[in-house]
Write an enzyme that holds these catalytic residues in place. Structure first.
Site, PDB file in Angstrom:
ATOM      1  CB  THR A 171       0.278  11.793   1.208  1.00  0.00           C
ATOM      2  OG1 THR A 171      -0.667  11.534   2.106  1.00  0.00           O
ATOM      3  CG2 THR A 171      -0.686  11.661  -0.438  1.00  0.00           C
ATOM      4  CD  GLU A 198       0.537   0.352  -1.606  1.00  0.00           C
ATOM      5  OE1 GLU A 198       0.750   1.001  -2.392  1.00  0.00           O
ATOM      6  OE2 GLU A 198      -0.419  -0.038  -1.107  1.00  0.00           O
ATOM      7  NE  ARG A 204      33.286  18.763 -13.106  1.00  0.00           N
ATOM      8  CZ  ARG A 204      33.173  19.432 -14.224  1.00  0.00           C
ATOM      9  NH1 ARG A 204      33.389  18.543 -15.418  1.00  0.00           N
ATOM     10  NH2 ARG A 204      32.536  20.475 -14.445  1.00  0.00           N
ATOM     11  CD  GLN A 208      35.790  20.291   6.527  1.00  0.00           C
ATOM     12  OE1 GLN A 208      35.414  21.530   6.693  1.00  0.00           O
ATOM     13  NE2 GLN A 208      36.759  19.643   7.323  1.00  0.00           N
ATOM     14  CG  PHE A 234      -3.182   8.654  -9.144  1.00  0.00           C
ATOM     15  CD1 PHE A 234      -3.003   9.597 -10.426  1.00  0.00           C
ATOM     16  CD2 PHE A 234      -3.812   9.098  -8.008  1.00  0.00           C
ATOM     17  CE1 PHE A 234      -3.314  10.668 -10.422  1.00  0.00           C
ATOM     18  CE2 PHE A 234      -4.092  10.655  -8.208  1.00  0.00           C
ATOM     19  CZ  PHE A 234      -3.890  11.326  -9.273  1.00  0.00           C
ATOM     20  CB  ILE A 235      -4.810   1.997 -11.535  1.00  0.00           C
ATOM     21  CG1 ILE A 235      -5.877   2.412 -10.916  1.00  0.00           C
ATOM     22  CG2 ILE A 235      -4.566   0.445 -11.493  1.00  0.00           C
ATOM     23  CD1 ILE A 235      -5.879   2.553  -9.121  1.00  0.00           C
ATOM     24  CB  THR A 245      -5.777   5.320  -5.726  1.00  0.00           C
ATOM     25  OG1 THR A 245      -5.007   5.131  -4.667  1.00  0.00           O
ATOM     26  CG2 THR A 245      -5.923   7.032  -5.736  1.00  0.00           C
ATOM     27  N   GLY A 299      -7.858   9.748  -2.612  1.00  0.00           N
ATOM     28  CA  GLY A 299      -6.612   8.805  -2.742  1.00  0.00           C
ATOM     29  C   GLY A 299      -6.296   7.936  -1.219  1.00  0.00           C
ATOM     30  N   GLY A 303       1.105   5.338  -2.115  1.00  0.00           N
ATOM     31  CA  GLY A 303       0.832   4.251  -1.130  1.00  0.00           C
ATOM     32  C   GLY A 303       0.437   4.897   0.157  1.00  0.00           C
TER      33      GLY A 303
END
Length: 392
Positions: free
Chosen positions: A366, A243, A269, A280, A158-159, A128, A133, A364
């Site tokens: 978009t 990937e 809860r 429901q 973005f590595i 990228t 990208g 990987g």
């Protein structure tokens, strides 16, 4: 146990890996999430236990096991409240190392794949770029032949593992005029002159280091060309199937973990005199998500089984990532809602899961790009072919 795909040996591996993660990784997760640095010792422990060598040949220290051991590796990594840690591990083992194994010659396998399996070297895959990208063919990084070297110039972004990697697998254009037919793959040590890394600040995946990397006249020997010159694009495309399946498996696994946690919370809860798992509207919301996630899981396993047989599953892997990452985001969003105000608190896992999951439809390839790839295959009848196997 899903006996169609998982044997007793698979399940024993799952238990041993889950126990390892709880003992060796979970106690450090909060520290690594805060610091953004995964300490080096854990890579070595993964290597010593054989976890990086699951899918690789025994000749280089691997175990050469089927892909469902990899599925277990990925699924269990999604259950420890840090997709960033998980990403650092699988980006090393299945992005960088996949190229070493597939395109590296014997020297590269001995000097890089073997220590990668042992956890002594960490790898990062550099495809990228800041200006492109998912548009791999539009990359601008160049590799120019000069005597016995290639000179690399350009930048990547973005590595994953970009800061603490020992080596990069770098895609660069050796013949820019040829477009995607002019891309080649190179191996590069990260201590070379001319490499600058900048750590990026992210919404999620906080434990993993993600970097922007610049190459300024970086010299590497011609022996570090991996595979054939000009074949980089088909090599990259071929490995994208794995990937994308990895990211699809990650998605269904983190959604399952989120739902298990949330259903347990709902059983304890109380509101209006009853536990909230009796309401429901909430029950049906969870059941809808459980159905979607199960559909994804079954599809993902089927695609893995075909890839394990050597089939070229680019269409199925693309569909798997497209669908599973969307389903996971929607499920985790509603799981956080089920916890009310507590879902928004950092001490509960859903806040981090929501942030971490959001990368699924981006990394990987978009979702928008994946839809276009599928459009070309389904509507335009385009037939993608695997690269001719490189003989080392």
């Amino acid at each position: 146990m899903n006996s169609i795909y998982f044997t007793e040996e698979h399940e024993l591996f799952r238990k041993s890996f889950r126990d390892f993660l709880q003992a060796e990784v979970v106690p450090h997760i909060e520290k690594w999430e805060k610091s953004g640095t995964i300490e080096r010792f854990i890579w070595k422990k993964f290597g010593e236990m054989g976890f990086f060598g699951i899918a690789y040949p025994e000749a280089y220290g691997g175990m050469d096991l089927d892909l469902f051991y990899t599925v277990i590796f990925l699924e269990e990594l999604q259950r420890i409240k840090s997709s960033g840690f998980a990403a650092a591990m699988w980006a090393h083992a299945y992005l960088a190392m996949t190229h070493l194994n597939a395109e590296g010659d014997e020297r590269i396998k001995q000097e890089y794949l073997t220590p990668s399996i042992m956890g002594d070297k960490i790898g990062g895959l550099c495809i990228t770029e800041p200006f492109g990208g998912s548009d791999v063919a539009g990359m601008r990084t160049t590799a120019v032949r000069k005597g016995d070297n290639y000179i690399i110039n350009g930048s990547k972004t973005f590595i994953t593992n970009g800061v603490y990697a020992d080596y990069y697998v770098v895609a660069a254009k050796t013949s820019p005029e040829k477009g995607n037919k002019g891309i080649s793959i190179f191996l590069m040590d990260t201590n070379l002159k001319g490499i600058t890394t900048t750590k990026l600040d992210k919404l999620g995946w906080r434990a993993s280091d993600t970097a922007e990397i610049s190459f300024d006249n970086v010299e590497i020997p011609i022996a570090n060309l991996m595979g054939e010159e000009g074949k980089g694009f088909p090599y990259i495309m071929q490995h994208f199937a794995l990937e994308r399946l990895i990211m699809a498996i990650n998605a269904h696994a983190r959604a399952e973990y989120a739902m298990e946690y949330t259903i347990e919370y709902m059983s304890q809860r109380e509101a209006f005199g009853s536990t909230i798992n009796k309401f429901q509207a909430l029950r049906h919301t969870m059941v809808n998500h459980a159905t979607e996630v199960e559909h994804c899981k079954v599809f993902n396993y089927a695609a893995v089984a075909r890839l394990n047989q050597g089939e070229y599953v680019v269409k199925e892997a693309t569909m798997a990532k497209l669908k599973s990452t969307k389903v996971a985001d929607e499920a985790i969003y509603d799981c956080l809602q089920m916890l009310g105000g507590y879902g928004y608190m950092e001490e509960y896992p859903l806040a981090r899961l929501l942030r971490d999951s959001r990368l699924g439809p981006i990394g990987g390839g978009t979702s928008e790009i994946l839809r276009e790839i599928l459009s070309k295959m389904i509507i335009d009848k385009q037939n993608y072919q695997p690269a001719v196997k490189h003989e080392s």
